[in-house]
Scaffold this motif. Structure first.
Motif, short mmCIF file in Angstrom:
data_model
loop_
_atom_site.label_atom_id
_atom_site.label_comp_id
_atom_site.label_asym_id
_atom_site.label_seq_id
_atom_site.Cartn_x
_atom_site.Cartn_y
_atom_site.Cartn_z
N GLY A 55 -35.15 7.99 -20.63
CA GLY A 55 -33.71 7.88 -20.80
C GLY A 55 -32.96 9.20 -20.90
N LYS A 56 -33.66 10.32 -20.77
CA LYS A 56 -32.98 11.61 -20.81
C LYS A 56 -32.20 11.79 -19.51
N THR A 57 -30.96 12.26 -19.65
CA THR A 57 -30.09 12.36 -18.48
C THR A 57 -29.71 13.79 -18.17
N TYR A 58 -29.39 14.01 -16.92
CA TYR A 58 -28.84 15.28 -16.43
C TYR A 58 -27.61 14.94 -15.60
N TYR A 59 -26.57 15.76 -15.75
CA TYR A 59 -25.37 15.64 -14.92
C TYR A 59 -24.96 17.02 -14.41
N ALA A 60 -24.55 17.07 -13.17
CA ALA A 60 -23.94 18.28 -12.67
C ALA A 60 -22.64 18.53 -13.42
N PHE A 67 -19.01 10.58 -14.57
CA PHE A 67 -20.08 9.75 -14.01
C PHE A 67 -21.07 9.39 -15.11
N THR A 68 -21.64 8.20 -14.98
CA THR A 68 -22.66 7.76 -15.92
C THR A 68 -23.84 7.17 -15.14
N ILE A 69 -25.02 7.70 -15.42
CA ILE A 69 -26.22 7.19 -14.78
C ILE A 69 -26.96 6.30 -15.77
N SER A 70 -27.54 5.24 -15.25
CA SER A 70 -28.33 4.34 -16.08
C SER A 70 -29.43 3.73 -15.21
N ARG A 71 -30.37 3.08 -15.86
CA ARG A 71 -31.46 2.47 -15.10
C ARG A 71 -31.94 1.20 -15.79
N ASP A 72 -32.45 0.30 -14.99
CA ASP A 72 -33.05 -0.93 -15.49
C ASP A 72 -34.50 -0.90 -15.04
#
Length: 115
Positions: A55-60, A67-72
C-alpha cells in the motif's frame, strides 16, 4: 504471461475528473508494484504514480494532491482517480504490473483535457 486491460480514458474539461482502471489477468504470481506512466506527444514517458503490495504510494510532483492511486488485490486491479485535471495532463496513460514475470504493460488509454 500477464495481460493488462485498461479502461476509463476520455475527454474532459479542465478542472474535471476521470478515473482509470487496469485489470490484470493470466499467469499472475505475487503481484508487487502496480502503477501508471503517461506519455504526451513529443515527450518521454513519465512516471505518474504507483503502489506497492503493502500500500505504499508514489506520486509525481506534478500530480500530487490531485491524483489518487489505489488497488484491489482480490481483483488484481489498479485504479487512478484524477481530479482537478489540467490540459498538461493530456497524454496516453499506461498501467504496469510488476510480478514474478517481467514487467507487463497495458495497451494505453488516451486522456485529453481541454482548456
Amino acid at each position: 504471461q500477464v495481460q493488462l486491460v485498461e479502461s476509463g480514458g476520455g475527454l474532459v474539461q479542465a478542472g474535471g475528473s476521470l478515473g482509470l482502471s487496469c485489470a490484470a489477468s493470466g499467469s499472475i504470481f505475487s503481484i508487487n508494484a502496480m502503477g501508471w506512466y503517461r506519455q504526451a506527444p513529443g515527450k518521454q514517458r513519465e512516471r505518474v504514480a504507483d503502489i506497492t503490495s503493502g500500500g505504499k504510494t508514489y506520486y509525481a510532483d506534478s500530480v500530487k494532491g490531485r491524483f489518487t492511486i489505489s488497488r484491489d488485490n482480490a481483483k488484481n486491479t489498479v485504479y487512478l482517480q484524477m481530479n482537478s485535471l489540467k490540459p498538461e495532463d493530456t497524454a496516453v496513460y499506461y498501467c504496469y504490473v510488476d510480478s514474478a514475470a517481467p514487467r507487463s504493460w497495458g495497451q494505453g488509454t488516451q486522456v485529453t483535457v481541454s482548456s
